[in-house]
Design an enzyme around this catalytic site. Structure first.
Site, PDB file in Angstrom:
ATOM      1  N   HIS A  28       0.885  -1.236  -0.015  1.00  0.00           N
ATOM      2  CA  HIS A  28       0.382  -0.367   0.137  1.00  0.00           C
ATOM      3  C   HIS A  28       0.725   1.355  -0.178  1.00  0.00           C
ATOM      4  O   HIS A  28       0.571   2.014   0.849  1.00  0.00           O
ATOM      5  CB  HIS A  28      -1.333  -0.284   1.296  1.00  0.00           C
ATOM      6  CG  HIS A  28      -0.887  -0.245   2.065  1.00  0.00           C
ATOM      7  ND1 HIS A  28       0.361   0.699   3.204  1.00  0.00           N
ATOM      8  CD2 HIS A  28      -1.114  -0.961   3.488  1.00  0.00           C
ATOM      9  CE1 HIS A  28       0.090  -0.402   4.321  1.00  0.00           C
ATOM     10  NE2 HIS A  28      -0.672  -0.928   4.188  1.00  0.00           N
ATOM     11  N   HIS A  82      -5.344  -9.364  14.150  1.00  0.00           N
ATOM     12  CA  HIS A  82      -4.854  -7.936  13.213  1.00  0.00           C
ATOM     13  C   HIS A  82      -6.040  -8.010  12.067  1.00  0.00           C
ATOM     14  O   HIS A  82      -5.153  -9.064  11.146  1.00  0.00           O
ATOM     15  CB  HIS A  82      -3.388  -7.293  12.818  1.00  0.00           C
ATOM     16  CG  HIS A  82      -3.696  -6.217  12.123  1.00  0.00           C
ATOM     17  ND1 HIS A  82      -4.681  -5.291  12.256  1.00  0.00           N
ATOM     18  CD2 HIS A  82      -2.506  -5.530  11.441  1.00  0.00           C
ATOM     19  CE1 HIS A  82      -4.547  -4.712  10.877  1.00  0.00           C
ATOM     20  NE2 HIS A  82      -3.107  -4.713  11.277  1.00  0.00           N
ATOM     21  N   GLU A  84      -6.224  -6.784   8.775  1.00  0.00           N
ATOM     22  CA  GLU A  84      -5.937  -6.055   8.325  1.00  0.00           C
ATOM     23  C   GLU A  84      -5.919  -7.850   7.098  1.00  0.00           C
ATOM     24  O   GLU A  84      -5.362  -7.762   7.457  1.00  0.00           O
ATOM     25  CB  GLU A  84      -4.790  -5.233   8.038  1.00  0.00           C
ATOM     26  CG  GLU A  84      -4.340  -4.497   6.992  1.00  0.00           C
ATOM     27  CD  GLU A  84      -3.071  -3.256   7.070  1.00  0.00           C
ATOM     28  OE1 GLU A  84      -2.222  -2.969   8.003  1.00  0.00           O
ATOM     29  OE2 GLU A  84      -3.004  -2.444   6.065  1.00  0.00           O
ATOM     30  N   ASP A  86      -3.232  -8.077   5.159  1.00  0.00           N
ATOM     31  CA  ASP A  86      -2.439  -9.091   4.788  1.00  0.00           C
ATOM     32  C   ASP A  86      -2.210 -10.443   5.614  1.00  0.00           C
ATOM     33  O   ASP A  86      -1.605 -10.916   5.878  1.00  0.00           O
ATOM     34  CB  ASP A  86      -1.339  -8.227   5.195  1.00  0.00           C
ATOM     35  CG  ASP A  86      -0.685  -7.285   6.471  1.00  0.00           C
ATOM     36  OD1 ASP A  86      -2.651  -6.613   6.227  1.00  0.00           O
ATOM     37  OD2 ASP A  86      -0.461  -6.891   6.389  1.00  0.00           O
ATOM     38  N   HIS A 144      -1.862  -1.557  14.373  1.00  0.00           N
ATOM     39  CA  HIS A 144      -1.478  -0.135  13.983  1.00  0.00           C
ATOM     40  C   HIS A 144      -2.780   0.230  13.289  1.00  0.00           C
ATOM     41  O   HIS A 144      -3.320   1.069  12.486  1.00  0.00           O
ATOM     42  CB  HIS A 144      -0.824  -0.766  12.712  1.00  0.00           C
ATOM     43  CG  HIS A 144      -1.284  -0.487  10.497  1.00  0.00           C
ATOM     44  ND1 HIS A 144      -1.397  -1.028   9.796  1.00  0.00           N
ATOM     45  CD2 HIS A 144      -0.877   0.440  10.434  1.00  0.00           C
ATOM     46  CE1 HIS A 144      -1.602  -0.332   9.130  1.00  0.00           C
ATOM     47  NE2 HIS A 144      -1.370   0.548   9.034  1.00  0.00           N
ATOM     48  N   ASP A 163       1.628  -6.357  14.089  1.00  0.00           N
ATOM     49  CA  ASP A 163       2.136  -5.547  13.580  1.00  0.00           C
ATOM     50  C   ASP A 163       3.301  -4.589  14.197  1.00  0.00           C
ATOM     51  O   ASP A 163       4.873  -4.520  13.357  1.00  0.00           O
ATOM     52  CB  ASP A 163       1.563  -4.031  12.374  1.00  0.00           C
ATOM     53  CG  ASP A 163       1.165  -4.611  11.954  1.00  0.00           C
ATOM     54  OD1 ASP A 163       1.348  -5.379  10.437  1.00  0.00           O
ATOM     55  OD2 ASP A 163       0.045  -3.803  11.321  1.00  0.00           O
ATOM     56  N   TYR A 191       9.714   1.041   8.689  1.00  0.00           N
ATOM     57  CA  TYR A 191       8.268  -0.088   9.160  1.00  0.00           C
ATOM     58  C   TYR A 191       7.777   0.733  10.418  1.00  0.00           C
ATOM     59  O   TYR A 191       6.820   1.555  10.084  1.00  0.00           O
ATOM     60  CB  TYR A 191       8.640  -1.288   9.902  1.00  0.00           C
ATOM     61  CG  TYR A 191       7.428  -2.128   9.556  1.00  0.00           C
ATOM     62  CD1 TYR A 191       6.278  -2.848   8.958  1.00  0.00           C
ATOM     63  CD2 TYR A 191       6.994  -1.864  11.296  1.00  0.00           C
ATOM     64  CE1 TYR A 191       5.633  -3.928   9.317  1.00  0.00           C
ATOM     65  CE2 TYR A 191       5.720  -2.809  11.250  1.00  0.00           C
ATOM     66  CZ  TYR A 191       5.236  -3.749  10.669  1.00  0.00           C
ATOM     67  OH  TYR A 191       3.841  -3.753  10.400  1.00  0.00           O
ATOM     68  N   HIS A 224       5.332 -10.065  10.592  1.00  0.00           N
ATOM     69  CA  HIS A 224       6.320  -9.179   9.435  1.00  0.00           C
ATOM     70  C   HIS A 224       7.411  -9.629  10.017  1.00  0.00           C
ATOM     71  O   HIS A 224       7.648  -9.112  11.336  1.00  0.00           O
ATOM     72  CB  HIS A 224       6.460  -8.198   9.056  1.00  0.00           C
ATOM     73  CG  HIS A 224       4.985  -7.852   9.070  1.00  0.00           C
ATOM     74  ND1 HIS A 224       4.260  -8.488   7.505  1.00  0.00           N
ATOM     75  CD2 HIS A 224       3.301  -6.953   8.615  1.00  0.00           C
ATOM     76  CE1 HIS A 224       2.448  -7.612   6.690  1.00  0.00           C
ATOM     77  NE2 HIS A 224       2.484  -6.930   8.191  1.00  0.00           N
TER      78      HIS A 224
HETATM   79 FE1  FEO Z   1      -1.779  -3.165   9.659  1.00  0.00          FE
HETATM   80 FE2  FEO Z   1       0.926  -6.290   8.515  1.00  0.00          FE
HETATM   81  O1  FEO Z   1      -1.197  -4.784   8.687  1.00  0.00           O
END
Ligand code: FEO
Length: 396
Positions: A28, A82, A84, A86, A144, A163, A191, A224
């Protein structure tokens, strides 16, 4: 066809079952030049539990990794730390394949999963027993997204931090201490600057609250990048440093140019900074992208921005980067605006107004030259760089 994806053990009862995305370069708008990973974790307890999933195209990779440890149908609970995509993109397929007894998310997570996929999730409340161990949940709203939470598995001391503490870094090694420390520090900082910076107040509050939660952490497992099994103090200290946003003795000059006039001002300003003995870098927006610029701004106490005027406005590339930076709310910056124009000359003035809106301190008014900067204007840009660098030295 089987691809030989394996699970990897991260503690006595927890396995990494995520996916490595070697190819992603645009996350993104964030340039993920080293790819990323989507980390999912499998807890083998009396209640077998999957913590987070992966981006949708990596569903099969995750399931293959799970299958090397246990039949996926034996998973009892799925935790969504989370929502999101991903981390939740593969969740609908995972639920369909596994048919878990419980799917658990934060209150906002349940709403988000409903909105995205029409899924019904139970709201995480008290610690839940998995049999031999338990999972505790801590809401981390806006870190996040509003739904974010972290969870802690007490039996093995694993903090699933979603995250937080992550890095966009694809690799074949699981542990952060198996990578070059400078690489981990760079990717963590990038990040943070591009994903977390806007919520720095909440980060400090979370860090302050962690000791009282009394979580005996043995592993920090973000969603991540590599996982931490030691040096937790360094990880927390890095986040405290990023979130504190104290001025750093470094400068960055960001510019866009059409016919090299604004570039000449940028170089003169940077030479002035250099003459004061302060490290400075120049970023040309024609050959750079947002996340690199934001990382440099976050790590600099002095940030100068220059652009030409185009059709009575600042050059669009500069408007783009300033909009991006503004949303991430960098603090404690000395700023400077400049630009060259042909006739109407709104560029530098508009940049200065944006810096003002971001609360950058601007002790020296913007420089706006016409067509080609004069020797006097270049000298003014040089002097501005030298003066602001001296001021930065006094403030760090
Ligand atoms: Fe806020 Fe890795 O997604």
């Amino acid at each position: 066809m089987k691809s030989f994806y394996n699970a990897e053990k991260i503690s006595e009862n927890v396995w990494w079952v995520g996916a490595v995305d070697w190819s992603v370069r645009n996350f993104h708008g964030y340039l993920t030049e080293r790819g990323t990973t989507y980390n999912a974790f499998l807890i083998i307890d009396e209640k077998v539990t999957l913590v987070d999933t992966v981006k949708e195209p990596f569903f099969n990779e995750m399931m293959e990794r799970i299958s090397t440890v246990i039949d996926p149908a034996k998973i009892d609970y799925i935790i969504s730390n989370h929502a999101e995509p991903d981390h939740s993109g593969a969740l609908p397929q995972a639920i369909a394949a596994i048919k878990p007894e419980r799917v658990i998310a934060s209150a906002m997570g349940a709403k988000t999963l409903k909105a995205y996929y029409g899924l019904d999730a139970e709201v995480a409340k008290d610690p839940i027993s998995l049999g031999r161990g338990a999972l505790t949940f801590v809401e981390t709203k806006m870190l996040h997204w509003p739904d974010s939470m972290i969870s802690f598995y007490d039996r093995d001391g694993v903090l699933f931090s979603q995250d937080a503490f992550g890095q966009h870094l694809a690799g074949s090694k699981l542990w952060a201490d198996e990578y070059d420390g400078a690489l981990i520090e760079h990717e963590m900082s990038k990040y943070y600057a591009n994903i977390i910076n806007a919520q720095s107040t909440k980060v400090l509050a979370l860090l302050d609250s962690l000791p009282a939660l009394n979580l005996p952490v043995k592993v920090i497992a973000p969603d991540h990048g590599p996982i931490f099994r030691k040096d937790f103090d360094k990880v927390f200290a890095a986040y405290r440093r990023y979130a504190g946003q104290k001025p750093q003795l470094r400068a960055v000059v960001v510019f866009a140019t059409m016919w090299h006039a604004t570039e000449a001002l940028a170089r003169a300003f940077a030479d002035g900074v250099r003459s004061a003995g302060v490290e400075v870098s120049i970023i040309d927006l024609a050959v750079s992208e947002r996340s690199a610029v934001m990382t440099a701004v976050a790590n600099s106490g002095l940030a100068a921005f220059g652009a030409p005027t185009m059709n009575n406005q600042m050059f669009p590339a500069m408007a783009d980067i300033l909009t991006y930076i503004k949303g991430l709310k960098p603090l404690n910056k000395i700023g400077f605006a400049f630009g060259s124009c042909g006739w109407s000359g709104e560029g530098a003035k508009q940049i200065s107004a944006e810096l003002e809106a971001m609360k950058f301190e601007q002790p020296i008014p913007f420089i706006q030259s016409k067509y080609k900067p004069t020797a006097d204007e270049l000298k003014r840009a040089f002097d501005a760089g030298a003066t602001l660098a001296e001021q930065l030295k006094q403030s760090v």
